[in-house]
Design a protein around this motif. Structure first.
Motif, PDB file in Angstrom:
ATOM      1  N   LYS A  76      61.272  23.279  72.014  1.00 56.73           N
ATOM      2  CA  LYS A  76      61.279  24.651  71.499  1.00 56.73           C
ATOM      3  C   LYS A  76      61.532  24.685  69.995  1.00 56.73           C
ATOM      4  CE  LYS A  76      62.506  27.082  75.754  1.00 56.73           C
ATOM      5  NZ  LYS A  76      63.497  27.952  76.440  1.00 56.73           N
ATOM      6  N   LEU A  77      62.388  23.774  69.524  1.00 50.61           N
ATOM      7  CA  LEU A  77      62.634  23.705  68.083  1.00 50.61           C
ATOM      8  C   LEU A  77      61.378  23.251  67.342  1.00 50.61           C
ATOM      9  CD1 LEU A  77      66.226  22.177  68.027  1.00 50.61           C
ATOM     10  CD2 LEU A  77      65.566  24.392  67.085  1.00 50.61           C
ATOM     11  N   PHE A  78      60.697  22.223  67.872  1.00 50.89           N
ATOM     12  CA  PHE A  78      59.440  21.773  67.266  1.00 50.89           C
ATOM     13  C   PHE A  78      58.444  22.924  67.188  1.00 50.89           C
ATOM     14  CE2 PHE A  78      59.947  17.052  68.623  1.00 50.89           C
ATOM     15  CZ  PHE A  78      60.700  16.813  67.489  1.00 50.89           C
ATOM     16  N   ALA A  79      58.306  23.647  68.295  1.00 49.85           N
ATOM     17  CA  ALA A  79      57.353  24.756  68.353  1.00 49.85           C
ATOM     18  C   ALA A  79      57.714  25.834  67.337  1.00 49.85           C
ATOM     19  CB  ALA A  79      57.311  25.338  69.765  1.00 49.85           C
ATOM     20  N   ALA A  80      59.005  26.120  67.206  1.00 47.95           N
ATOM     21  CA  ALA A  80      59.448  27.147  66.267  1.00 47.95           C
ATOM     22  C   ALA A  80      59.155  26.747  64.825  1.00 47.95           C
ATOM     23  CB  ALA A  80      60.948  27.409  66.451  1.00 47.95           C
ATOM     24  N   PHE A  81      59.386  25.471  64.478  1.00 50.52           N
ATOM     25  CA  PHE A  81      59.075  25.020  63.122  1.00 50.52           C
ATOM     26  C   PHE A  81      57.572  25.066  62.868  1.00 50.52           C
ATOM     27  CE2 PHE A  81      63.378  23.070  62.978  1.00 50.52           C
ATOM     28  CZ  PHE A  81      63.762  23.528  61.729  1.00 50.52           C
ATOM     29  N   ASN A  82      56.787  24.667  63.854  1.00 48.40           N
ATOM     30  CA  ASN A  82      55.324  24.703  63.698  1.00 48.40           C
ATOM     31  C   ASN A  82      54.813  26.124  63.525  1.00 48.40           C
ATOM     32  OD1 ASN A  82      54.954  21.932  63.845  1.00 48.40           O
ATOM     33  ND2 ASN A  82      54.797  21.926  66.080  1.00 48.40           N
TER      34      ASN A  82
END
Length: 406
Positions: A76-82
Protein backbone atom coordinates in the motif's frame (compact mmCIF):
# COMPACT_ATOMS: atom_id res chain seq x y z
CA UNK A 1 -23.32 39.78 -31.02
CA UNK A 2 -19.83 41.36 -30.77
CA UNK A 3 -20.68 42.79 -27.35
CA UNK A 4 -21.85 39.35 -26.19
CA UNK A 5 -18.64 37.68 -27.44
CA UNK A 6 -16.45 40.32 -25.74
CA UNK A 7 -18.28 39.90 -22.42
CA UNK A 8 -17.86 36.11 -22.65
CA UNK A 9 -14.11 36.50 -23.22
CA UNK A 10 -13.77 38.69 -20.11
CA UNK A 11 -15.69 36.17 -17.99
CA UNK A 12 -13.55 33.30 -19.34
CA UNK A 13 -10.36 35.22 -18.59
CA UNK A 14 -11.45 35.86 -15.02
CA UNK A 15 -12.23 32.15 -14.59
CA UNK A 16 -8.86 31.08 -16.06
CA UNK A 17 -6.85 33.44 -13.85
CA UNK A 18 -8.80 32.53 -10.74
CA UNK A 19 -8.50 28.77 -11.32
CA UNK A 20 -5.27 28.44 -13.24
CA UNK A 21 -2.19 26.31 -12.40
CA UNK A 22 -4.32 23.50 -11.04
CA UNK A 23 -5.45 25.50 -7.99
CA UNK A 24 -9.05 24.46 -8.54
CA UNK A 25 -8.25 21.52 -6.26
CA UNK A 26 -8.69 22.22 -2.56
CA UNK A 27 -5.20 22.77 -1.10
CA UNK A 28 -4.14 20.68 1.87
CA UNK A 29 -4.54 22.51 5.16
CA UNK A 30 -1.08 23.76 6.18
CA UNK A 31 -1.90 22.67 9.74
CA UNK A 32 -2.67 19.05 8.76
CA UNK A 33 -0.37 16.08 8.28
CA UNK A 34 -1.10 12.47 7.35
CA UNK A 35 0.45 9.62 9.36
CA UNK A 36 0.32 5.94 8.35
CA UNK A 37 1.22 3.35 10.99
CA UNK A 38 0.87 -0.35 11.87
CA UNK A 39 -0.75 -0.34 15.32
CA UNK A 40 -4.40 -1.35 15.03
CA UNK A 41 -5.21 -3.32 18.20
CA UNK A 42 -7.59 -1.54 20.67
CA UNK A 43 -4.92 -0.78 23.31
CA UNK A 44 -2.52 0.31 20.56
CA UNK A 45 -5.07 2.64 19.00
CA UNK A 46 -5.83 4.16 22.39
CA UNK A 47 -2.29 5.26 23.21
CA UNK A 48 -1.58 6.36 19.61
CA UNK A 49 -4.69 8.54 19.80
CA UNK A 50 -3.65 10.00 23.16
CA UNK A 51 -0.17 10.91 21.92
CA UNK A 52 -1.53 12.44 18.74
CA UNK A 53 -4.11 14.48 20.63
CA UNK A 54 -1.33 15.90 22.80
CA UNK A 55 0.71 16.80 19.71
CA UNK A 56 -2.33 18.40 18.06
CA UNK A 57 -2.98 20.47 21.19
CA UNK A 58 0.65 21.58 21.52
CA UNK A 59 0.93 22.56 17.85
CA UNK A 60 -2.63 23.66 17.04
CA UNK A 61 -2.80 21.18 14.16
CA UNK A 62 -4.50 18.04 12.88
CA UNK A 63 -2.94 14.60 12.34
CA UNK A 64 -4.91 12.31 10.04
CA UNK A 65 -4.07 8.64 10.64
CA UNK A 66 -4.38 5.51 8.55
CA UNK A 67 -3.75 2.01 9.93
CA UNK A 68 -1.79 -0.52 7.87
CA UNK A 69 -1.24 -4.25 8.34
CA UNK A 70 2.10 -6.05 8.11
CA UNK A 71 0.65 -8.37 5.47
CA UNK A 72 0.05 -5.73 2.80
CA UNK A 73 1.20 -2.44 4.33
CA UNK A 74 4.38 -2.18 2.26
CA UNK A 75 2.42 -2.79 -0.95
CA UNK A 76 0.00 0.00 0.00
CA UNK A 77 2.89 2.35 0.71
CA UNK A 78 4.46 1.57 -2.68
CA UNK A 79 1.13 2.20 -4.38
CA UNK A 80 0.66 5.49 -2.53
CA UNK A 81 4.11 6.76 -3.55
CA UNK A 82 3.50 5.72 -7.16
CA UNK A 83 0.17 7.54 -7.14
CA UNK A 84 1.81 10.59 -5.49
CA UNK A 85 -0.61 10.19 -2.59
CA UNK A 86 1.78 9.00 0.12
CA UNK A 87 1.40 10.26 3.70
CA UNK A 88 3.56 13.00 5.17
CA UNK A 89 4.87 10.67 7.88
CA UNK A 90 5.15 6.89 7.64
CA UNK A 91 6.20 4.06 9.94
CA UNK A 92 8.70 1.56 8.53
CA UNK A 93 10.20 -1.64 9.90
CA UNK A 94 13.96 -1.52 10.44
CA UNK A 95 14.57 -3.80 7.45
CA UNK A 96 12.43 -1.69 5.10
CA UNK A 97 14.09 1.71 5.53
CA UNK A 98 16.98 1.11 3.10
CA UNK A 99 14.66 0.16 0.25
CA UNK A 100 12.65 3.36 0.66
CA UNK A 101 15.57 5.72 1.38
CA UNK A 102 17.60 4.39 -1.57
CA UNK A 103 14.70 5.08 -3.94
CA UNK A 104 14.63 8.80 -3.15
CA UNK A 105 11.10 8.97 -1.71
CA UNK A 106 12.16 9.85 1.86
CA UNK A 107 13.26 13.25 3.10
CA UNK A 108 16.88 13.53 4.19
CA UNK A 109 16.99 14.67 7.81
CA UNK A 110 19.58 16.83 9.54
CA UNK A 111 21.43 14.70 12.10
CA UNK A 112 22.04 17.60 14.47
CA UNK A 113 18.52 18.97 14.23
CA UNK A 114 17.05 15.50 14.92
CA UNK A 115 19.39 15.01 17.93
CA UNK A 116 20.33 11.47 16.96
CA UNK A 117 22.88 11.19 19.78
CA UNK A 118 20.03 10.36 22.15
CA UNK A 119 19.25 7.02 20.46
CA UNK A 120 20.87 3.70 21.40
CA UNK A 121 23.77 3.16 19.06
CA UNK A 122 22.68 -0.13 17.46
CA UNK A 123 19.35 1.41 16.43
CA UNK A 124 20.93 4.05 14.19
CA UNK A 125 22.29 1.89 11.35
CA UNK A 126 18.89 1.29 9.66
CA UNK A 127 18.22 5.05 9.82
CA UNK A 128 21.14 5.75 7.51
CA UNK A 129 21.79 5.26 3.83
CA UNK A 130 25.09 6.39 2.28
CA UNK A 131 25.82 8.08 5.63
CA UNK A 132 22.70 10.23 5.31
CA UNK A 133 19.82 10.19 7.79
CA UNK A 134 16.37 9.24 6.45
CA UNK A 135 14.43 8.03 9.51
CA UNK A 136 14.36 8.18 13.30
CA UNK A 137 14.37 5.08 15.53
CA UNK A 138 11.19 4.85 17.58
CA UNK A 139 11.09 1.51 19.41
CA UNK A 140 13.35 -1.57 19.41
CA UNK A 141 12.92 -5.19 20.47
CA UNK A 142 14.27 -8.70 20.03
CA UNK A 143 13.31 -12.39 20.24
CA UNK A 144 13.97 -14.73 23.19
CA UNK A 145 13.44 -18.40 24.00
CA UNK A 146 10.06 -19.29 25.56
CA UNK A 147 9.90 -22.66 27.31
CA UNK A 148 7.10 -24.66 28.92
CA UNK A 149 8.16 -25.56 32.48
CA UNK A 150 5.68 -28.44 32.69
CA UNK A 151 7.32 -30.09 29.66
CA UNK A 152 10.92 -28.97 30.25
CA UNK A 153 12.21 -30.09 33.64
CA UNK A 154 15.78 -28.90 33.02
CA UNK A 155 17.02 -25.41 33.98
CA UNK A 156 18.07 -22.82 31.34
CA UNK A 157 21.72 -23.59 32.13
CA UNK A 158 21.11 -27.14 30.92
CA UNK A 159 19.74 -26.07 27.54
CA UNK A 160 21.84 -22.94 27.02
CA UNK A 161 23.51 -24.70 24.07
CA UNK A 162 21.61 -25.70 20.91
CA UNK A 163 23.06 -29.23 20.93
CA UNK A 164 21.86 -29.82 24.49
CA UNK A 165 18.49 -28.25 23.70
CA UNK A 166 18.06 -30.58 20.72
CA UNK A 167 18.44 -33.65 22.96
CA UNK A 168 15.78 -32.35 25.36
CA UNK A 169 13.41 -31.31 22.56
CA UNK A 170 13.72 -34.70 20.84
CA UNK A 171 12.93 -36.50 24.12
CA UNK A 172 9.69 -34.52 24.47
CA UNK A 173 8.56 -34.55 20.85
CA UNK A 174 5.65 -36.83 19.96
CA UNK A 175 4.70 -37.72 23.51
CA UNK A 176 1.10 -37.04 24.55
CA UNK A 177 0.56 -34.79 21.56
CA UNK A 178 3.38 -32.43 22.54
CA UNK A 179 6.14 -30.97 20.37
CA UNK A 180 9.75 -30.39 21.36
CA UNK A 181 10.44 -27.35 19.20
CA UNK A 182 8.49 -24.77 17.21
CA UNK A 183 9.88 -24.09 13.72
CA UNK A 184 8.62 -21.39 11.38
CA UNK A 185 7.75 -22.93 8.04
CA UNK A 186 7.04 -20.89 4.92
CA UNK A 187 6.14 -17.64 6.67
CA UNK A 188 7.02 -14.55 4.64
CA UNK A 189 9.00 -11.85 6.45
CA UNK A 190 9.09 -13.90 9.65
CA UNK A 191 11.08 -17.04 8.91
CA UNK A 192 14.33 -15.23 8.08
CA UNK A 193 14.37 -13.69 11.59
CA UNK A 194 14.87 -17.19 13.00
CA UNK A 195 17.39 -18.15 10.32
CA UNK A 196 19.72 -15.18 10.93
CA UNK A 197 19.64 -15.95 14.66
CA UNK A 198 21.22 -19.32 13.85
CA UNK A 199 23.63 -17.81 11.31
CA UNK A 200 24.97 -15.25 13.79
CA UNK A 201 25.07 -17.63 16.75
CA UNK A 202 27.18 -20.09 14.74
CA UNK A 203 29.56 -17.32 13.68
CA UNK A 204 28.11 -16.81 10.20
CA UNK A 205 26.67 -13.79 8.44
CA UNK A 206 24.95 -12.63 5.24
CA UNK A 207 27.74 -10.32 3.98
CA UNK A 208 31.42 -10.12 4.86
CA UNK A 209 33.16 -6.86 5.80
CA UNK A 210 33.68 -5.99 2.12
CA UNK A 211 29.99 -6.40 1.30
CA UNK A 212 30.34 -9.73 -0.48
CA UNK A 213 27.55 -12.28 0.17
CA UNK A 214 28.68 -15.25 2.29
CA UNK A 215 25.41 -17.13 2.67
CA UNK A 216 26.99 -20.51 1.88
CA UNK A 217 29.77 -20.19 4.45
CA UNK A 218 30.81 -23.20 6.51
CA UNK A 219 29.34 -21.58 9.64
CA UNK A 220 25.97 -20.96 8.00
CA UNK A 221 25.81 -24.52 6.67
CA UNK A 222 26.45 -25.88 10.17
CA UNK A 223 23.81 -23.51 11.56
CA UNK A 224 21.17 -24.68 9.07
CA UNK A 225 21.93 -28.33 9.75
CA UNK A 226 21.11 -27.71 13.42
CA UNK A 227 18.08 -25.65 12.37
CA UNK A 228 16.80 -28.61 10.35
CA UNK A 229 17.50 -31.09 13.17
CA UNK A 230 15.46 -28.99 15.56
CA UNK A 231 12.58 -28.65 13.12
CA UNK A 232 12.39 -32.46 12.96
CA UNK A 233 12.19 -32.53 16.76
CA UNK A 234 9.06 -30.43 16.70
CA UNK A 235 6.30 -28.89 14.62
CA UNK A 236 6.66 -26.72 11.51
CA UNK A 237 4.00 -24.01 11.27
CA UNK A 238 3.50 -20.25 10.88
CA UNK A 239 4.42 -17.74 13.59
CA UNK A 240 0.77 -17.17 14.48
CA UNK A 241 -0.03 -20.89 14.73
CA UNK A 242 3.06 -21.63 16.81
CA UNK A 243 2.31 -18.77 19.18
CA UNK A 244 -1.15 -20.31 19.61
CA UNK A 245 0.25 -23.82 20.12
CA UNK A 246 2.64 -22.58 22.81
CA UNK A 247 -0.20 -20.79 24.61
CA UNK A 248 -2.14 -24.07 24.58
CA UNK A 249 0.83 -25.83 26.23
CA UNK A 250 1.66 -28.00 23.21
CA UNK A 251 5.21 -26.77 22.46
CA UNK A 252 8.24 -27.09 24.75
CA UNK A 253 10.63 -24.55 23.15
CA UNK A 254 9.78 -21.61 20.89
CA UNK A 255 11.61 -18.45 19.79
CA UNK A 256 9.18 -15.53 19.89
CA UNK A 257 8.65 -11.88 20.83
CA UNK A 258 7.13 -9.81 23.61
CA UNK A 259 3.63 -9.99 22.15
CA UNK A 260 3.47 -13.64 23.25
CA UNK A 261 3.68 -12.61 26.92
CA UNK A 262 0.50 -10.58 26.48
CA UNK A 263 -1.17 -13.36 24.53
CA UNK A 264 -0.47 -15.85 27.32
CA UNK A 265 -1.71 -13.41 29.96
CA UNK A 266 -4.97 -12.91 28.07
CA UNK A 267 -5.63 -16.45 26.84
CA UNK A 268 -3.99 -18.87 29.28
CA UNK A 269 -2.69 -17.05 32.39
CA UNK A 270 -2.16 -20.35 34.22
CA UNK A 271 0.41 -21.57 31.67
CA UNK A 272 3.59 -22.60 33.53
CA UNK A 273 6.28 -21.03 31.36
CA UNK A 274 9.28 -18.73 31.42
CA UNK A 275 11.67 -16.98 29.04
CA UNK A 276 15.45 -16.99 28.71
CA UNK A 277 18.05 -15.73 26.26
CA UNK A 278 18.55 -17.70 23.05
CA UNK A 279 20.94 -20.69 23.26
CA UNK A 280 24.55 -20.30 22.22
CA UNK A 281 27.35 -22.62 21.15
CA UNK A 282 29.48 -23.88 24.00
CA UNK A 283 30.54 -20.87 26.05
CA UNK A 284 29.54 -18.37 23.32
CA UNK A 285 26.30 -16.44 23.81
CA UNK A 286 23.42 -16.84 21.40
CA UNK A 287 22.81 -13.85 19.15
CA UNK A 288 19.19 -12.95 18.44
CA UNK A 289 17.44 -10.87 15.80
CA UNK A 290 16.83 -7.25 16.78
CA UNK A 291 14.18 -5.23 15.02
CA UNK A 292 12.64 -1.83 15.40
CA UNK A 293 10.10 0.66 14.18
CA UNK A 294 11.19 3.86 12.45
CA UNK A 295 9.47 7.08 11.44
CA UNK A 296 10.29 8.78 8.13
CA UNK A 297 8.99 11.75 6.18
CA UNK A 298 7.82 11.74 2.56
CA UNK A 299 10.26 13.81 0.48
CA UNK A 300 7.22 15.42 -1.18
CA UNK A 301 5.43 16.16 2.10
CA UNK A 302 3.48 19.41 1.99
CA UNK A 303 4.07 20.06 5.67
CA UNK A 304 7.74 19.29 6.21
CA UNK A 305 8.33 21.41 9.32
CA UNK A 306 5.23 20.08 11.07
CA UNK A 307 6.21 16.54 10.03
CA UNK A 308 9.66 17.02 11.58
CA UNK A 309 8.09 18.19 14.82
CA UNK A 310 5.82 15.16 14.78
CA UNK A 311 8.53 12.50 14.39
CA UNK A 312 10.68 14.27 17.00
CA UNK A 313 7.69 14.25 19.38
CA UNK A 314 6.76 10.59 18.90
CA UNK A 315 10.35 9.30 19.13
CA UNK A 316 11.16 11.40 22.21
CA UNK A 317 11.76 9.02 25.12
CA UNK A 318 9.11 10.52 27.39
CA UNK A 319 6.50 9.73 24.72
CA UNK A 320 7.87 6.41 23.43
CA UNK A 321 8.00 5.07 27.02
CA UNK A 322 4.30 5.98 27.40
CA UNK A 323 3.64 3.93 24.27
CA UNK A 324 5.72 0.98 25.49
CA UNK A 325 4.01 0.95 28.90
CA UNK A 326 0.61 0.61 27.25
CA UNK A 327 1.77 -1.68 24.44
CA UNK A 328 4.08 -4.10 26.26
CA UNK A 329 4.78 -6.09 23.10
CA UNK A 330 6.21 -2.98 21.43
CA UNK A 331 9.52 -3.39 23.24
CA UNK A 332 11.78 -0.57 24.39
CA UNK A 333 12.18 3.12 23.51
CA UNK A 334 15.09 3.69 21.13
CA UNK A 335 15.85 6.82 23.19
CA UNK A 336 18.71 5.58 25.39
CA UNK A 337 17.63 7.82 28.26
CA UNK A 338 14.54 5.61 28.63
CA UNK A 339 15.90 2.33 27.27
CA UNK A 340 16.28 0.89 30.77
CA UNK A 341 13.40 2.73 32.41
CA UNK A 342 12.36 1.77 35.97
CA UNK A 343 9.15 0.40 34.47
CA UNK A 344 10.98 -2.67 33.17
CA UNK A 345 12.48 -3.55 36.54
CA UNK A 346 9.04 -4.61 37.74
CA UNK A 347 8.79 -7.10 34.86
CA UNK A 348 11.43 -9.84 35.13
CA UNK A 349 10.51 -11.36 31.76
CA UNK A 350 10.94 -8.04 29.95
CA UNK A 351 14.37 -7.73 31.61
CA UNK A 352 15.33 -10.93 29.75
CA UNK A 353 14.55 -9.12 26.51
CA UNK A 354 16.71 -6.19 27.62
CA UNK A 355 19.54 -8.60 28.39
CA UNK A 356 19.12 -10.28 24.99
CA UNK A 357 19.40 -6.92 23.24
CA UNK A 358 22.99 -6.84 24.49
CA UNK A 359 23.57 -9.87 22.22
CA UNK A 360 21.37 -9.06 19.24
CA UNK A 361 21.90 -7.74 15.73
CA UNK A 362 19.88 -5.97 13.08
CA UNK A 363 19.81 -7.20 9.51
CA UNK A 364 22.14 -5.58 6.93
CA UNK A 365 21.23 -2.14 5.63
CA UNK A 366 20.81 -2.91 1.94
CA UNK A 367 18.32 -1.60 -0.66
CA UNK A 368 17.77 -5.16 -1.91
CA UNK A 369 17.35 -6.66 1.54
CA UNK A 370 13.68 -7.60 1.13
CA UNK A 371 14.59 -9.68 -1.93
CA UNK A 372 17.58 -11.21 -0.14
CA UNK A 373 15.50 -12.24 2.86
CA UNK A 374 13.07 -14.04 0.53
CA UNK A 375 15.94 -16.02 -1.02
CA UNK A 376 17.14 -17.00 2.48
CA UNK A 377 13.63 -18.02 3.51
CA UNK A 378 13.18 -20.18 0.41
CA UNK A 379 16.46 -21.97 1.17
CA UNK A 380 15.39 -22.58 4.78
CA UNK A 381 12.10 -24.15 3.67
CA UNK A 382 13.93 -26.45 1.23
CA UNK A 383 16.26 -27.55 4.04
CA UNK A 384 13.49 -28.09 6.63
CA UNK A 385 11.39 -30.23 4.31
CA UNK A 386 14.40 -32.21 3.07
CA UNK A 387 14.25 -31.06 -0.55
CA UNK A 388 17.94 -30.14 -0.40
CA UNK A 389 20.72 -30.52 2.14
CA UNK A 390 21.97 -27.39 3.91
CA UNK A 391 25.08 -27.03 1.70
CA UNK A 392 23.18 -27.44 -1.57
CA UNK A 393 20.35 -25.08 -0.58
CA UNK A 394 22.71 -22.36 0.66
CA UNK A 395 24.94 -22.68 -2.44
CA UNK A 396 21.86 -22.05 -4.55
CA UNK A 397 20.85 -19.13 -2.32
CA UNK A 398 24.36 -17.66 -2.61
CA UNK A 399 24.19 -17.78 -6.42
CA UNK A 400 20.71 -16.25 -6.41
CA UNK A 401 21.87 -13.34 -4.25
CA UNK A 402 24.91 -12.77 -6.48
CA UNK A 403 22.62 -12.66 -9.53
CA UNK A 404 20.26 -10.29 -7.74
CA UNK A 405 23.05 -7.88 -6.86
CA UNK A 406 24.26 -7.76 -10.47
Amino acid sequence: MKKYFFALMIISSIMIFSCGDGTSEKPQDSKTIKFWHFWSEPNQRKIIKELIQQFEKDNDCKVEINELSWNDGKTKLFAAFNAKDAPDVLELGSDWVAQFSSSGVLLELDKKEMQIDKFVEFSLAPSMYNNKLFALPWIVDTRVLFYNKDLVKESPEQFGDYSKLLVIAASINGKNGKYGWGANGSDRHRLYKKVVTFFWTYGGDIFDTSGKPVINSKNNIEAMEKFADLSRAGIIETQRQLDGAFVEGKVAFWLSGGWLIEKIKNENPKLNYDVTTVPGIGESKGISFAGGEYLAINSKAKNIELSKKFISFITDGKNSIKFCKEVIEAGFPADKNYFQDEFYKSQPQRLVFAKQLESAKMTPVHPKWLDIEEIIENAAVEIMYGKFGAAEALNKAQNNVIELLK
